[in-house]
Write an enzyme that holds these catalytic residues in place. Structure first.
Site, mmCIF file in Angstrom:
data_model
loop_
_atom_site.group_PDB
_atom_site.id
_atom_site.type_symbol
_atom_site.label_atom_id
_atom_site.label_comp_id
_atom_site.label_asym_id
_atom_site.label_seq_id
_atom_site.Cartn_x
_atom_site.Cartn_y
_atom_site.Cartn_z
ATOM 1 C CG ASP A 46 -0.210 0.016 2.525
ATOM 2 O OD1 ASP A 46 1.041 -0.072 2.511
ATOM 3 O OD2 ASP A 46 -0.871 0.133 3.577
ATOM 4 C CD GLU A 48 1.577 1.396 6.283
ATOM 5 O OE1 GLU A 48 2.459 0.793 6.915
ATOM 6 O OE2 GLU A 48 0.369 1.345 6.575
ATOM 7 C CD GLN A 106 3.913 24.757 -0.484
ATOM 8 O OE1 GLN A 106 2.984 24.858 0.320
ATOM 9 N NE2 GLN A 106 4.106 23.670 -1.214
ATOM 10 C CE LYS A 204 10.000 35.682 -12.617
ATOM 11 N NZ LYS A 204 11.165 34.885 -12.377
ATOM 12 C CG ASP A 230 16.835 31.388 -10.004
ATOM 13 O OD1 ASP A 230 16.923 31.686 -8.791
ATOM 14 O OD2 ASP A 230 15.776 31.493 -10.649
ATOM 15 C CB ALA A 236 13.245 25.220 -18.157
ATOM 16 N N GLY A 237 10.465 27.483 -18.189
ATOM 17 C CA GLY A 237 9.803 28.442 -19.075
ATOM 18 C C GLY A 237 10.368 29.841 -18.935
#
Length: 338
Positions: A46, A48, A106, A204, A230, A236-237
């Site tokens: 499953d 785990e 985040q 940008k 960076d 990568a756009g």
């Protein structure tokens, strides 16, 4: 308690080649065989995660090498469960070596009703028994403050500086460092200072998330060999579009140096077909076969600096000394020899 004779390494499934390379480098430094602790990190049907350590680790100084890259949740759970297994086996100290720290993007509440997942992950790592973190190029350095334990954040800029001096040694005066956005200026400035190069910025503006509406170059890039710097390259756009904008503004050629090559979705295809002459990434995330096969992607090893940092942590010497070129040059001697 007697002193620990040697540091011990253990790894999950996130980046086994890097863990093995770190062990080899440490063996070279120590003059003794530093191998990976024998363990199995498996899945039940499953999915785990199950961990079993086959060697005695009581009283040992343990280092878990595990990036929390794709699949981020699986690799994070492996790290947490390995730490719990070691803690319950009476390891003396547990250090998590996380070359790529997932969830780092985040790090703040950008909108209402959103999480700060990087802080949640920090809490989970500490709760699992980890007593120190070693990582590289955190997306935001303030994440160190999310932990109540020591965090050693290594930088790729000194390694990139050595590589740029090697690959552009005949035309270093023409090199210009470029930050792909205003938020990355500090990182780009640090690298520019190391190689004594000028700095430009690509500003940008986004109309909505994931779409870049307009790019403006701040600085004169005419005739320059532009090097975009960076910490993360995902789809990568933005990177490929920035490269095109720089060429349109008169740049002679465009290269990029990115610490963490996430390279998800169409990233490799975009980079292969882009105007960039080269993209240099590190192996903090295990490169996929398409990444290795891409003609304009080159990979720099991080095992030398990570191995030395682990040894410095183990024997109680300075980790920040690895940011200095005279310290780093001998470590990467074979890589960047003139």
């Amino acid at each position: 308690m007697p002193t620990t004779p040697e540091p011990k390494l253990i790894t999950g499934n996130a980046n086994k080649p890097l863990a093995n390379a770190i062990a080899r480098r440490m063996s070279m430094h120590r003059g003794v065989n530093v191998g990976l602790v024998d363990a199995r990190v498996e899945r039940f049907n499953d999915q785990e995660v199950f961990v079993e350590v086959y060697e005695n680790v009581r009283g040992e100084d343990m280092f878990i090498v595990q990036s929390t890259s794709n699949p981020a949740n699986d690799n994070l759970m492996e790290l947490l469960i390995m730490s719990d297994a070691l803690r319950r086996s009476s390891a003396k100290r547990i250090t998590a070596v996380i070359p790529y720290f997932g969830y780092a993007r985040q790090d703040r509440r950008s909108k209402a009703r959103t999480p700060i997942s990087a802080k949640l992950v920090a809490n989970m790592l500490v709760e699992a028994g980890i007593e120190r973190i070693l990582t590289m190029d955190l997306h935001a350095t303030q994440i160190q403050g999310f932990f109540d334990i020591p965090v050693d954040n290594l930088y790729a800029a000194p390694i990139f500086a050595l590589d740029i001096k090697e690959h552009f040694r005949d035309s270093l005066d023409d090199v210009m460092i470029v930050s792909p956005d205003v938020g990355g200026v500090a990182r780009a400035r640090e690298l520019a200072k190391r190689i004594e190069a000028p700095l430009a910025i690509v500003d940008k503006r986004r109309e909505k998330a994931g779409e870049v509406a307009e790019m403006t170059v701040i600085g004169d890039v005419t005739g320059k060999k532009c090097v975009i710097v960076d910490d993360i390259c995902d789809t990568a756009g933005t990177l490929c579009k920035a490269a095109q904008v720089l060429l349109d503004q008169g740049a002679a050629e465009v290269h990029a140096y990115i610490t963490h090559g996430v390279l998800s979705g169409p990233a490799v295809e975009r980079i292969t077909n882009s105007v960039m002459k080269s993209l240099v990434i590190t192996d903090t995330i295990q490169p996929t076969d398409p990444v290795k096969a891409a003609p304009n992607i080159r990979i720099i090893p991080t095992a030398p600096i990570l191995a030395q940092a682990i040894l410095n942590i183990w024997n109680g010497t300075s980790v920040s000394s690895l940011f200095d070129t005279p310290t780093l040059e001998p470590i990467y001697e074979g890589q960047f020899g003139h």
